[in-house]
Every structure is written in C-alpha cells, then in structure tokens.
Design a protein around this motif. Structure first.
Motif: not given
Length: 879
Positions: A643, A647, A663, A665
């Motif tokens: 992280t 993110t 990534k 989401n």
C-alpha cells in the motif's frame, strides 16, 4: 512383490516362506482360507494374468502355478473370491472387471482335477478408467475405480446402480458388511464415506382413468394431484388406491399450469384464458378456494409462489402481476413488465426481503424488482445461458440461482444499493438444474436436476450423486415430495403416472472423514477469527482448481475441520493465495495460478450466535489471453500486495520471469477492480517461484526467487506508475541454491538494518543468508554478511520454511518437518533439535500458527496435517 507368501508368528518372526515358481511382479493377491495348510493364493500380475498356486501342496520351496486366468488386457489391480457362490472377481487396468466361475463346489477341489476348469462367466463394462477394487456379496458384485464411481452389478453381470462418492476422484479402497448393510470407501480426496448397500426403492405405475394426465404434483405423502388434457383436475389416493375427481376446468383444456406453494398448503392452476384457480390443501383432500381472471384474459405463461400468501404471474408481453391471497379473494397489488426479448416470460421468482422480488427469465437474465418501483433496479444478463433460469432462492441472506448450463450461482443482496453481488459459481457434472431440496434443518440443500433422461439428486457441496433414476427427461411433468425421511418422485411417461419412493437416509450416507482437496494442495493460508480467539479459518487451493474455506479450533486438538465453502472459479490449478487485512473483520484475498488468472475476493468474518462464519465474494476475475498461437501457458506463481499513499498495489510473479503490477480498485463502479500498471522483466527464460516486498524507509525493495537459485533484490519505488521508466537494475543478487527456490521466510530489523532470509530449494538444501540493508545516497545498498547452507538435513526438495528470532522450521517432500535453533554473531550457528514425521505425501508447503510456546505446524500436499511442536519442552531438553 515377487509372488512370495510368508508365515509369521505372533512376534512377527518368520516361520516359513513359500515362493511361486513364476516370480513376476504382483500388483495384488487374494489369500483363500485362513489355515496355512489349506492356503491358496490368487495373485494378479503385471502381465494381465491371475496365477493360482497352492503353497503347502509342494514339498519344495518353489511352488508351481496350477492354473492361469487369462482374459484381461492390463495389470490386475484386485481379486476377490466368494466361497459360498464359488466365483472369482478380478479388476484391471483395462477398465473392466471379470467374473470367473469354478466348475466344482470349492476352489480347493477344483485344483485337484485334471483338467482344472475355471472359466470366464461375465465381463463387467461400466467404468471409464482403471478399476481398482472389487467385492463379491451374496446378491451382487461391487467394483470401484479411478473414475470415482462405485458400480453395483447383479449376478448376471447387469449394472444395477452406480454412485460417485469422492468428488469424482479415484476410489482407492472399499469394504462391505452385509450384516449391517453398509459399504465404506476411501478416496483420492482423503475422505472416508459410508453409505447403505441397499436402498429400498419402491416403484409403481398407474394407468389413469377417464383422461390422459398432463401435469402432476404431490401434495402429501399419500396423495398425487394431476391435471388432464381435457381440463379434469383429479387426485390419486395411494393408500386406498383410488382416483377421485376434484373439478372440471374448461379453460385448462390442452394447456394448463400447476404449481405448489413453498409450504405445500396452496395449489394454483392457470391457463390460456387468464384464469387462476386456487386450492387449499386439507387432510387427504384439496379444498377449492376461489378463481380470479386477469383483465386481458390472455394466456398466463408462468406462475410462481413467492410465499403461501403471495403469487406472481407472467402474462402476455412479459407483464408480471403480484397477487395477495386473502381468505375469500385474491387481489393484484403490483405490476411490472419484463424488458423486450424474443422469449418474454419468467421462469423463476422469489422474494428477497420484504419489498424486493427476484425474477429469472427464459433468456437466462436475472432481474431485481421492488414494489416501490415499476422498473427493474438491476439486470444481470447471462446469469445463466439462453435456456433460462430454472430456479431462484433466497435463504440464509444469500441468493442462489440455478440454470440449464450446469451452473449454480450464489449472490449476496446489498440492502442499501438494492443490488445483487455475485460471490461464487459452481459447476456440476450435469446440465439441467431444476431445484434445491432441503433434507433437514441442519443439512445442506441437495440439488435436483436431469442428466439426459435421468433424474438426479446431487450433493453439490460433497460433489456426489445420491440418487439417479431413468424417467425420460426433465421436459415432462414431474414432482418431488419429502417428509421426514421419505422421498417420493413422480413423473408422467407414456400417459401413465409413475411413482418412485425411497428413504432419503439410505441415499445420503455419512462422511466418516470429510473429503478435502482431490489433488495436491499448493497453497494454504490461515486467518485468526479475532484477537483473543484460538479459532482459525483455513483457506487452501490446489491442482483441483478449487479454493476451500474451512474452520478449525485449536482449543481442542481433537476437534474436526468444519467446511464452510468451496469456491470454483479458477480455470486451472491454483498456485498462490495472498491475504491483506483491511480491518478487523475484512480481508482482501487474491488467488492466482494457471492461464495467467488472478481472482480478487473479499472475505468478511461475522459472528452468528456463538459461531464464527466467513463470507467470500468474488470482486473481479483477471484473465490474460494468450497473444499468439503456440505460446506456452503462463502461470501466476506468487502474489503479494503493498500500500502506497492509501492505494493498494498487487504484484504478481509469473512463470515467464516477469513481475506485473496491478492497481487495486475495490470500489470502482465500472467493474474493473484490477488495473494493469507496469511490468518488470526480472529474468529471461526463468520461472519466478517466490516474490516479496521489503520496505526500507520510503523505498520499496522487490525480492524475487526463481528457478536459477538466485535471490534478487530490485528497487521498484518508481515502478508503481503507468509511465514506463525503463527496466530497473538489481541492487544485489545472491546465489542461494543450485536450482529453484521453493520456499522462504525472512526477518527484518529496521533499527539495525539486519535482514535474514531462510530459503529451501530443489537441491534439498536449507540456506540462511544475512544481509545489511542501509540507505546509500539516493538508493539502498544490500551487503551479504554471511551465509549457511545445510545439505544433509532433508532427502528431497525443501518446500516449507518458517523463521523466528530463536528457531526455524523446515518441511520437505521427504515427509520430515525439522525444528532448528539458530543464532547469528559473526556467523550462523545452527542446530537441529527435533524431527517430526508427517503422514502427508508430496508436501508442497507449510503454514505455522504460534500459540504461546506451542507452534501448530500445518503441512499440506496430498492432504493436510497439523503437527504440534512444543517449544518449551524441546528447548528445555536441549539445554
């Protein structure tokens, strides 16, 4: 091994040896008689023959072969002899079993004849793979094999019934007891299953009076109601064996619908003219309540009972009408309209909460409707295939949908968004799934469906067919009724009503030891239920492409595993699982394996009463298409997360030597939960086995271990962006093993910068490497301080490692788990203080749970085993 029989005394000392003159490899043998002087040996050889020889009838140590049974075309795997029936049964690599008849009344007497007459009586063909076991009973013969099927044959060699008992995996062993009417099997899923030898099945066929039956249902243990082609509504009383007329419905001639409410206390009929007739079930009779006409007076395509008081109908142009049942009248209370489609009618419906109705249509689409809106709140296209959704249920806060595409879909319902979220999808080995059958309040629901012309009851959790009968197929009218332990199945065929009755308890059976993974377990992770608890969830994946969620309490070493769920969404084998804790009750889970597939899951732990339960929902399924023909399949070998500034990124090590970055989401509304960001080509023509991320101040150091035996450290701080910055160069690389690195465990002390890596490799070595990690201007510098390599501790690949400040553990394919003490001053000092023997074959890895001075060592491979390692006792003896 070479046709030798040995007599041992009670102290296991050899009394006498006898050898067969033909000393070939034997795969099996049957010993006839329990007296040494009368012993007869039937030995199955690698050369497809069964050798019959009599050890004590020869004065020499070498005994001649008296007779050969020739007929198989493969290795002989099992032989059984029944002295009462005086027949021999054998099974083979050639996928058959053979029954041999003996001319005289006993085998011993026959072997004294000249010539000897043992002849082939039947060849039993019913398995699709090697047949491993056989057993001759007084009234039947049982065979079992690699295809996971147990076949029952009568004395004439005709197949009576078959059972698949171990998740379609091989059946390695079986035994029977005719006195208790039970059979026990052991299979490739590590399970032991016990069920009835004989399930009492009663069959009857009725030629109806007056008219041909079109639709039927069973509304009590002794009563069947049916609708005829000319609109006659009749019932048959099974005990009295009498037919009785209920009514004549002119509007139901040639076409009629007949449905029973979930509680079984209401029955509805509907037809071409838009009329609905409702009956109440009373003891031994059906009482007419009322009729109702829809305004358009057009055909009603389907009717669905949502409860005993609520009915949903689908009329012309996809108009859905919700009706409420009152004492003397039924009234429409809401209307919806299905979107335009070629086949615009509903095939399944249920309530989901108080105001929400779920509807499945003929095109396989699932709709979420609310009584507060005329438009669907959610449309899930292709929930099932074009043949439609056959059933939908809402139970235990989950939605289950069935279709005619072999698939069971599970969803959870988000009350805030009024949306369904799919959490799992199960494939079963037959196409047409019709409904769920609840066997008991405590038991899991059973699946009903059709495979060709056969009706099937299937346990989709245990992946086991419980009941199968030929009926002609699911397109005809049929019904199932269960009360207590009685199961009644009725169907219409050849203008007759056929009724089959059996005991549900006879067909369900008992898992003495519950089955686990069918093939090797490649990865296993644990989650602690809460801070103070000794209860853990086990999450495992393997070669059978499924993820299993199990529960284990360490309060009691004898407590069994509790199975929660089986997730089957992977297309190929599962190699790795990564868990990231989001909060106290929530985890993100990523699983990867064959075909470059990565699945993103969300796990939540809830407390239901005094029990911990885990819910798992699939968030996203990432699959990378093969770009060119002839490309080899790329596998995801390891996963880890990091992280950065709130993110989350997922790093995946692939078999092509590349680390890919995604990534995460989780709340992305467009559905793309994993977004490809970058890739780092660490190796060429090498396979990455393990990866990890080391955080040093604000730097992110990627550690990779591959098939070349090197540990490689790379600074990837600038790689978490979509803009390519060029391939980063390694900070350091250390040759730890001669070949692949299978496992690792590490310790990092930020204050001193000391980093210790424990690795296990294909070269059987256990290796410790100590590094000094420090910042050097704008980069990180790693310096190897010293190393230790132990070559002689294990005799095969080291597949599991776990290290702490004072000790470490290793596991290997040689089925040994070793406990070591260690310390580091100027060099490593290592001492092996304890050896544990494991019963798990082909150990693929190890997970450790520390409970005070006790370590629970979980080794996994061909099964799973928990070894208790008491550190205090071990170290006190050493000291």
């Amino acid at each position: 091994m070479h046709n030798v029989v040995t007599l041992l005394d009670s102290f296991l000392d050899v009394v006498e040896d006898k050898e067969c003159m033909e000393r070939c490899i034997s795969y099996c043998a049957q010993v006839v008689d329990d007296n040494w002087n009368n012993l007869i040996i039937l030995s199955g050889t690698v050369f497809s023959q069964i050798l019959v020889w009599w050890p004590t009838k020869s004065a020499d140590k070498l005994c001649p072969v008296l007779y050969r049974l020739i007929g198989h075309k493969g290795v002989i795997f099992s032989i059984d002899y029944n002295p009462t029936l005086n027949i021999i049964c054998s099974t083979s690599d050639d996928r058959t079993a053979k029954v041999w008849s003996i001319k005289n009344e006993t085998l011993a007497k026959e072997l004294t004849q000249n010539p000897i007459s043992i002849n082939l009586k039947h060849t039993l063909i019913g398995h699709t793979a090697r047949v491993f076991k056989c057993k001759i009973l007084s009234d039947s013969i049982i065979t079992a094999g690699e295809d996971g099927i147990v076949n029952f044959w009568d004395k004439n060699g005709e197949l009576i019934k078959k059972s698949d008992v171990h998740q379609e995996g091989p059946v390695w062993s079986l035994d029977c007891c005719e006195k208790t009417d039970t059979i026990v099997t052991g299979g490739g899923d590590c399970g032991v299953f016990m069920f009835k030898l004989h399930s009492k099945v009663l069959k009857s066929s009725l030629e109806t009076e007056l008219d041909n039956p079109r639709k039927l249902l069973i509304f009590s243990l002794d009563n069947v109601a049916y609708l005829t082609e000319n609109g006659l509504f009749l019932m048959y009383k099974r005990k009295a064996q009498q037919f009785a007329g209920l009514a004549v419905h002119e509007d139901l001639k040639s076409y009629g619908l007949l449905e029973k409410s979930p509680c079984g206390c209401r029955i509805a009929l509907a037809g071409y003219r838009g009329t609905i007739h409702v009956y109440r079930v009373v003891p031994r009779w059906l009482d007419y309540m009322y009729s109702c006409q829809i305004k358009s007076e057009e055909r009603i395509y389907s009717i669905h009972w949502l409860s005993c008081q609520m009915l949903l109908t689908c009329g012309a142009k996809g108009v859905l009408t919700l009706w409420i049942m009152q004492e003397t009248v039924m009234m429409p209370i809401h209307f919806w309209e299905l979107p335009h489609s070629k086949e615009r009618w509903s095939t399944a419906a249920c309530f989901c909460g108080i105001k929400t109705v779920l509807v499945g249509d003929r095109r396989g689409t699932l709709y979420v409707y609310s009584t507060d809106s005329s438009q669907p709140l959610q449309i899930i296209k292709k929930a099932h295939n074009y043949l439609g959704i056959s059933a939908v249920y809402f139970r235990n806060d989950k939605v289950i949908s069935l279709g005619r595409n072999s698939t069971i879909n599970e969803y959870i319902f988000d009350n805030k968004k009024q949306h369904l979220i799919q959490i799992s999808s199960h494939k079963v080995p037959f196409t047409w799934l019709t409904s769920l059958l609840t066997q008991k309040s405590t038991g899991p629901p059973l699946l009903q469906g059709f495979s060709g012309t056969n009706f099937i009851i299937y346990d989709y959790i245990a992946r086991r067919t419980l009941f199968e009968v030929e009926c002609g197929g699911g397109h005809r009218s049929w019904d199932v009724f269960v009360t207590g332990d009685n199961l009644i199945f009725s169907y219409i065929k050849n203008k007759r009503i056929n009724i089959i009755e059996c005991s549900l308890g006879d067909v369900v059976g008992v898992d003495v030891i519950k089955g686990y993974h069918l093939n090797e377990v490649n990865v296993l992770k644990t989650i602690k239920c809460d801070r103070e608890s000794l209860e853990y969830f086990f999450i495992s994946g393997g070669e059978d492409t499924v993820i299993r969620l199990c529960f284990k309490s360490f309060k009691d070493d004898l407590s069994d595993f509790k199975y929660f769920n089986v997730l089957k969404s992977h297309l190929s084998s599962i190699r790795t699982i990564s868990l990231t804790k989001v909060n106290e009750d929530k985890y993100f889970m990523f699983s990867g394996g064959g075909r470059s597939q990565i699945i993103f899951w969300e796990l939540s732990i809830d407390k239901v009463g005094n029990e911990n339960v885990v819910n798992c929902s699939e968030k996203f399924n990432y699959y990378e298409e093969v770009s060119h023909k002839g490309d080899s399949e790329t596998r995801v070998m390891d996963l880890t997360t990091v992280t950065i500034k709130e993110t989350m990124f997922l790093l995946a090590g692939y078999s092509d030597g590349i680390v890919r970055i995604f990534k995460v989401n989780p709340d992305n509304s467009n559905g793309t939960k994993l977004v490809y960001v970058n890739h780092i080509p660490i190796y060429k023509f090498k396979c990455i086995f393990k990866i990890s991320i080391l955080i040093v101040e604000n730097y992110f150091i990627l550690t990779t271990m591959a098939s070349d035996g090197y540990i490689v450290f790379t600074n990837v701080t600038n790689e978490f962006v979509e803009v390519q910055t060029g391939n980063p160069q390694p900070l350091a690389s250390v040759k730890a093993h001669q070949s692949g690195i299978n496992s690792y465990s590490s310790l990092y002390t930020p204050s001193s910068g000391e980093l210790v890596y424990l690795t296990g490799g294909d070269d059987t070595a256990i290796v410790l490497n100590a590094f000094n990690v420090r910042r050097n201007e704008d980069n990180i510098k790693l310096e190897c301080l010293c190393s230790f390599s132990g070559q002689n501790y294990h005799g095969a690949q080291v597949t599991g490692t776990y290290i702490t400040e004072n000790y470490f553990l290793t596991a290997s394919i040689d089925q040994k788990v070793l406990l070591f003490t260690w310390n580091l001053r100027d060099k490593f000092s290592v001492d092996c203080v304890k050896v544990f023997r494991s019963g798990i074959c082909d150990i693929q890895g190890m997970e450790c749970v520390l409970l005070g001075d006790v370590v629970k060592v979980i080794v996994y491979g061909r099964g799973c085993e928990i070894i208790t390692c008491r550190l205090l006792d071990t170290f006190s003896k050493v000291n």
